[in-house]
Write a protein that holds these residues in place. Structure first.
Motif, PDB file in Angstrom:
ATOM      1  N   LYS A 174       0.791  -1.355  -0.096  1.00 28.82           N
ATOM      2  CA  LYS A 174       0.225   0.048  -0.049  1.00 28.82           C
ATOM      3  C   LYS A 174       0.847   1.214  -0.074  1.00 28.82           C
ATOM      4  O   LYS A 174       1.981   1.312   0.339  1.00 28.82           O
ATOM      5  CB  LYS A 174      -0.978  -0.005   1.267  1.00 28.82           C
ATOM      6  N   ASN A 175       0.273   2.397  -0.235  1.00 30.33           N
ATOM      7  CA  ASN A 175       0.833   3.547  -0.160  1.00 30.33           C
ATOM      8  C   ASN A 175       1.321   3.992   1.046  1.00 30.33           C
ATOM      9  O   ASN A 175       0.391   3.901   2.118  1.00 30.33           O
ATOM     10  CB  ASN A 175       0.022   4.758  -0.654  1.00 30.33           C
ATOM     11  N   TYR A 214       3.111   1.541   8.161  1.00 23.76           N
ATOM     12  CA  TYR A 214       3.136   1.026   7.015  1.00 23.76           C
ATOM     13  C   TYR A 214       3.631  -0.472   7.134  1.00 23.76           C
ATOM     14  O   TYR A 214       4.354  -0.743   8.102  1.00 23.76           O
ATOM     15  CB  TYR A 214       3.731   1.680   5.841  1.00 23.76           C
TER      16      TYR A 214
END
Length: 221
Positions: free
Chosen positions: A147-148, A159
């Motif tokens: 994912k970003n 993240y």
């Protein structure tokens, strides 16, 4: 109205996460755990096709590998000899030297075994591989970016790859992986110092060491 309220409460409860799930989604130690398991420790020895004796630096490395197998492993080393390679004659010629170097490292004859493995390229010089089993700390591969990394800022979450490098470095640096599972036993205390402290305590004296302010290293001008 009562039925609608009950459905809303049930829906909220079904979306709640357990404590373990919340920790796993936010803690890098759960996302990238360090796993302690048995794995082979290897040493590859490049052998040229014209080699018939091993040099001093190579035998020293083999002897050191044998000592490591006693300290970190079970003290048993396996010699993996290639077959079907271009240096097959040289490999058989130096196998005796390898056994001798392993014995110099403290291994007995019964702790050294030999087996063969097929060479993938008959025109190449395949290495002799030494191997012993030991406990190792490992983690999964880093570099996962599904994912970003900015997508979870509003949710205050990490993240996916966060903390992976730290865990990998810790697993690589730890000398004894068993320390990650359970602590080592404490060393015994100083009996002489303990007796001195108890004797001063009985006499009503100060048990701490004497310290004079300003006494220590001096800097010359």
């Amino acid at each position: 109205m009562v039925l609608l309220t009950g459905l809303l409460v049930a829906g909220c409860q079904s979306q709640k996460q357990s404590n373990a799930e919340l920790l796993a989604s936010h803690d890098y130690r759960y996302q990238h755990p360090i796993v302690v398991s048995e794995a082979p420790e290897t040493l590859d020895l490049p052998i040229g096709r014209n080699t018939r004796r091993l040099g001093g630096p190579v035998t020293d490395s083999i002897a050191s590998f044998a000592m490591d197998s006693r300290r970190q492993g079970n003290g048993r080393v396996e010699i993996l000899v290639p077959t079907g390679a271009a240096n097959e004659a040289a490999v058989h010629a130096v196998t005796r030297d390898i056994r001798g170097a392993l014995k110099q490292g403290g291994l007995s004859r019964s702790q050294i075994s030999t087996r063969t493995y097929p060479s993938s390229d008959p025109s190449a010089d395949a290495p002799i591989r030494l191997s012993y089993a030991r406990m190792k700390a490992t983690t999964g591969e880093c570099g996962s970016w599904p994912k970003n990394i900015g997508g979870g800022i509003t949710q205050n979450t990490n993240y996916q790859n966060f903390g992976c490098a730290t865990q990998s470095n810790l697993a690589a640096m730890v000398e004894n992986p068993s320390d990650l599972i359970t602590p080592r036993s404490s060393t015994p205390g100083d009996q002489n110092r303990r007796a001195v402290v108890f004797e001063k305590y009985r006499k009503g004296e100060t048990t701490a060491s004497q310290y004079t302010e300003g006494v220590g290293a001096e800097v010359s001008e």
